[in-house]
Motif scaffolding. Structure first.
Motif, PDB file in Angstrom:
ATOM      1  N   THR A 233     -15.491  -7.975   8.318  1.00 45.23           N
ATOM      2  CA  THR A 233     -15.638  -7.896   9.767  1.00 45.23           C
ATOM      3  C   THR A 233     -14.259  -8.302  10.297  1.00 45.23           C
ATOM      4  O   THR A 233     -13.863  -9.404  10.305  1.00 45.23           O
ATOM      5  N   VAL A 234     -13.400  -7.352  10.728  1.00 53.40           N
ATOM      6  CA  VAL A 234     -12.039  -7.622  11.306  1.00 53.40           C
ATOM      7  C   VAL A 234     -12.348  -7.437  12.707  1.00 53.40           C
ATOM      8  O   VAL A 234     -12.949  -6.509  13.282  1.00 53.40           O
ATOM      9  N   ASP A 235     -11.617  -8.520  13.704  1.00 51.46           N
ATOM     10  CA  ASP A 235     -11.791  -8.289  15.082  1.00 51.46           C
ATOM     11  C   ASP A 235     -10.610  -7.984  15.634  1.00 51.46           C
ATOM     12  O   ASP A 235     -10.756  -7.588  16.978  1.00 51.46           O
TER      13      ASP A 235
ATOM     14  N   LEU B 207      -7.301  -1.816  17.219  1.00 58.16           N
ATOM     15  CA  LEU B 207      -8.439  -1.713  16.150  1.00 58.16           C
ATOM     16  C   LEU B 207      -9.560  -0.838  16.884  1.00 58.16           C
ATOM     17  O   LEU B 207     -10.262  -0.127  16.263  1.00 58.16           O
ATOM     18  N   GLU B 208      -9.865  -0.863  18.288  1.00 56.27           N
ATOM     19  CA  GLU B 208     -10.946  -0.351  18.790  1.00 56.27           C
ATOM     20  C   GLU B 208     -10.618   1.302  18.718  1.00 56.27           C
ATOM     21  O   GLU B 208     -11.614   2.054  18.805  1.00 56.27           O
ATOM     22  N   GLU B 209      -9.215   1.556  19.038  1.00 58.68           N
ATOM     23  CA  GLU B 209      -9.125   2.835  19.147  1.00 58.68           C
ATOM     24  C   GLU B 209      -9.000   3.626  17.650  1.00 58.68           C
ATOM     25  O   GLU B 209      -9.558   4.628  17.569  1.00 58.68           O
ATOM     26  N   LEU B 210      -8.619   2.904  16.683  1.00 56.52           N
ATOM     27  CA  LEU B 210      -8.983   3.314  15.380  1.00 56.52           C
ATOM     28  C   LEU B 210     -10.311   3.633  14.790  1.00 56.52           C
ATOM     29  O   LEU B 210     -10.630   4.708  14.267  1.00 56.52           O
ATOM     30  N   LYS B 211     -11.239   2.593  15.393  1.00 50.30           N
ATOM     31  CA  LYS B 211     -12.455   2.808  14.958  1.00 50.30           C
ATOM     32  C   LYS B 211     -13.314   3.916  15.591  1.00 50.30           C
ATOM     33  O   LYS B 211     -14.001   4.732  15.215  1.00 50.30           O
TER      34      LYS B 211
END
Length: 597
Positions: free
Chosen positions: A237-239, A186-190
């Motif tokens: 808000t997805v974690d 997820l952090e990489e996508l963001k």
């Protein structure tokens, strides 16, 4: 210059083709696929039609779908010229593709470019009339590029009725795989979204869809059918990837139910309805396909015994006063299976005509119908029975019974369609009261709300059609009660939704009825299951400048034109002795925006 002129001419031709389809769609003219440049098929998917992009895009209700033209289907003249042997042989040959065919990514990019040019209001030299903002356009791609692009999309940006730009989308798809290490972080996508769109702040929104009908199925309750009950859950808000939805999320129940499950508590009533439909079809066509009787006795014998029983047991002046006698008759009719009592309560107080319908449902020929009614009319004429009937019954038999009270019965010719129509009428009366008893008894509707469905002011065929609608609504309520343990507070709004839909639309068992609910209500049915679809939307910007990246995983192919031998829910990967789901994952990127200045 020549190449530029040719491109402009092609853009104009595409715009006109798209506009013609759009104008036909607005007039509700059946939209036939159009051929463009001999290799591209253009379809317009209208409101209410199943869209091939609905699994990953929920924009406009009307979209263009472009795909590779299948010339095998359109060559009528070629087919006519083939010999019979050649045609027969071609039928035996395996088809190259059973589904839609994708275009090359290169060709799709050309078409997106032409669409963008044709929508540009500054391109006055295209020689088009006053520019119309067309629906979004999506093109099936064959995944021939390194990114495995499966769709390219273009969506007009509008300010009022004026087009200001185009949003360009790219959808890539991979799978199936059981290796969750292949999934995005997820952090990489963001971060990728921030870099691509030069954004400092992003927001995330989650979506999960669970199938409840499979998860909630009681043993031997559900059989293979088109029925489906699922829940869509949305939250902000997805974690993390595959995060379970929180109980504070917004949820919508989706119900698409096919009547006639033999293990349903209302299956006996469904069979009753099927016989009603057989009679209605016989009246319409003149040919009745009489079902095979499942009773050990013929309908004539049952009616004969029923009349004899009435003569012996019932007081001719007070047929409803002897409760024991009435209860025995009701039991004999087997009007409603005893297994239904807890959900669809057995209706008491069946009148003479209703009990007669229960006996005559086993008729196996037109002649037997005539014989049964002949016996009944004779008994009425001779005063051997003076049965009780419900007030307000409008069937011909009811009228004859009322006349028999005064000893003045009109002669009825039991020929032609009359006997079948008489049987259909008493069946309609009985079944309407069954449904009224349920919906009013469960406090799900009032008689006023049901009036449309039980009205006798329309012809018999339409009355039968409306009774079918009532049955479909009953099946939905019973399924939600049995499978999901719904209470009145949930059944009531669902009933109102169904009533409203069926007052305005024909019977449609494929229609998806929706009901907003709290996730906690059905959490126990999905909490230990994987979602059928899980996705996260990463967004930045506002209004027309909003851009979005969507990452999605699903247990079935989200793209129907993917070349894969593996479809559906695949469980052939074993880890630590247990099977794991193989999933497909896609990324939809708002790759660019074209602004017209």
């Amino acid at each position: 210059m020549a190449a530029g002129s040719a491109r402009r001419a092609t853009g104009t031709e595409l715009y006109r083709e798209l506009l013609r389809l759009y104008e036909e769609g607005k007039k509700n003219i059946p939209e036939q696929p159009r051929l463009f440049e001999n290799d591209v098929e253009i379809c317009l998917i209208g409101h209410g039609c199943k869209s091939p992009i609905e699994r990953f895009w929920n924009g406009n209700s009307m979209v263009y779908i472009l795909q590779k033209a299948d010339h095998n289907e359109g060559g009528d003249s070629m087919e006519e010229s083939k010999s019979d042997d050649a045609l027969y042989a071609s039928e035996l040959l395996p088809k190259e593709s059973a589904g839609p065919v994708a275009l090359s990514v290169r060709r799709a990019k050309q078409l997106i470019s032409l669409y963008t040019m044709a929508q540009n209001p500054n391109m006055t030299h295209l020689k088009t009339s006053e520019r119309v903002v067309l629906p979004p356009l999506w093109i099936r791609c064959d995944g021939s590029d390194p990114e495995c692009t499966r769709w390219l999309g273009a969506e007009p940006l509008k300010a009022g009725n004026k087009i200001t730009g185009i949003n360009i989308y790219v959808v890539t798809c991979n799978g199936p795989t059981a290796d969750k290490t292949c999934f995005a972080n997820l952090e990489e996508l963001k971060m990728a979204h921030k870099v691509k769109h030069h954004s400092s702040i992003v927001t995330t929104k989650g979506f999960a869809q669970y199938e409840l009908i499979r998860a909630a199925a009681i043993e031997d309750t559900i059989v293979e059918s088109e029925s489906n009950i699922s829940i869509d859950i949305i939250w902000n808000t997805v974690d993390k990837i595959l995060q379970p939805p929180p109980l504070t999320a917004a949820a919508t129940l989706n119900i698409s139910l096919e009547s006639g499950d033999p293990r349903s508590p209302v299956y006996p009533l469904y069979r009753e309805l099927q016989f009603l439909l057989t009679l209605a079809e016989g009246l319409k066509t003149g040919v009745t396909e009489w079902p095979e009787s499942l009773e050990s006795k013929s309908a004539f014998e049952l009616v004969q015994g029923f009349l004899t029983d009435l003569k012996k047991k019932l007081d001719i002046y007070c047929t409803s006063g002897n409760e024991n006698g009435t209860e025995n008759i009701k039991s004999d009719t087997a009007a409603v299976d005893s297994s239904m009592k807890s959900i669809f309560s057995e209706r008491g107080g069946l009148d003479f005509a209703e009990q007669l319908w229960c006996k005559m449902r086993s008729v196996s020929s037109y002649q037997e119908v005539v014989e049964c009614f002949t016996l009944i009319i004779k008994s009425l004429q001779h005063g051997e029975v003076q049965p009780w009937i419900h007030q307000g019954s409008s069937s011909l038999l009811s009228k004859l019974i009322k006349q028999s009270y005064h000893g003045k019965m009109k002669a009825v010719s039991l020929s032609g369609i009359t006997p079948v129509q008489m049987l259909l009428e008493i069946g309609l009366d009985k079944m309407k009261k069954d449904y009224i008893s349920f919906f009013i008894g469960q406090e799900l509707a009032t008689l006023t709300y049901l009036d449309y469905f039980i009205s006798t002011s329309v012809d018999l065929q339409e009355q039968v059609h409306r009774v079918q609608k009532l049955h479909h609504m009953l099946e939905i309520m019973v399924s939600c009660t049995v499978l999901l343990q719904f209470k009145h507070e949930n059944l009531f709004p669902l009933t109102q939704t169904c009533l409203k839909y069926y007052k305005e639309n024909p019977l449609n068992e494929k229609h998806v009825f929706q009901l907003p609910i709290r996730p906690a209500l059905v959490k126990k049915f999905y909490e230990n299951d994987h979602p059928e679809i899980w996705k996260v939307d990463i967004s930045s910007g506002h209004g027309q400048k909003e851009v979005k990246t969507t990452w999605q995983v699903s247990t079935s192919p989200p793209v129907e034109h993917m070349i894969s031998n593996n479809t559906g829910l695949l469980c052939d990967s074993t880890v630590n002795g247990s099977t794991e789901e193989r999933m497909y994952f896609i990324t939809m990127t708002n790759c660019s925006q074209v602004h017209f200045t």
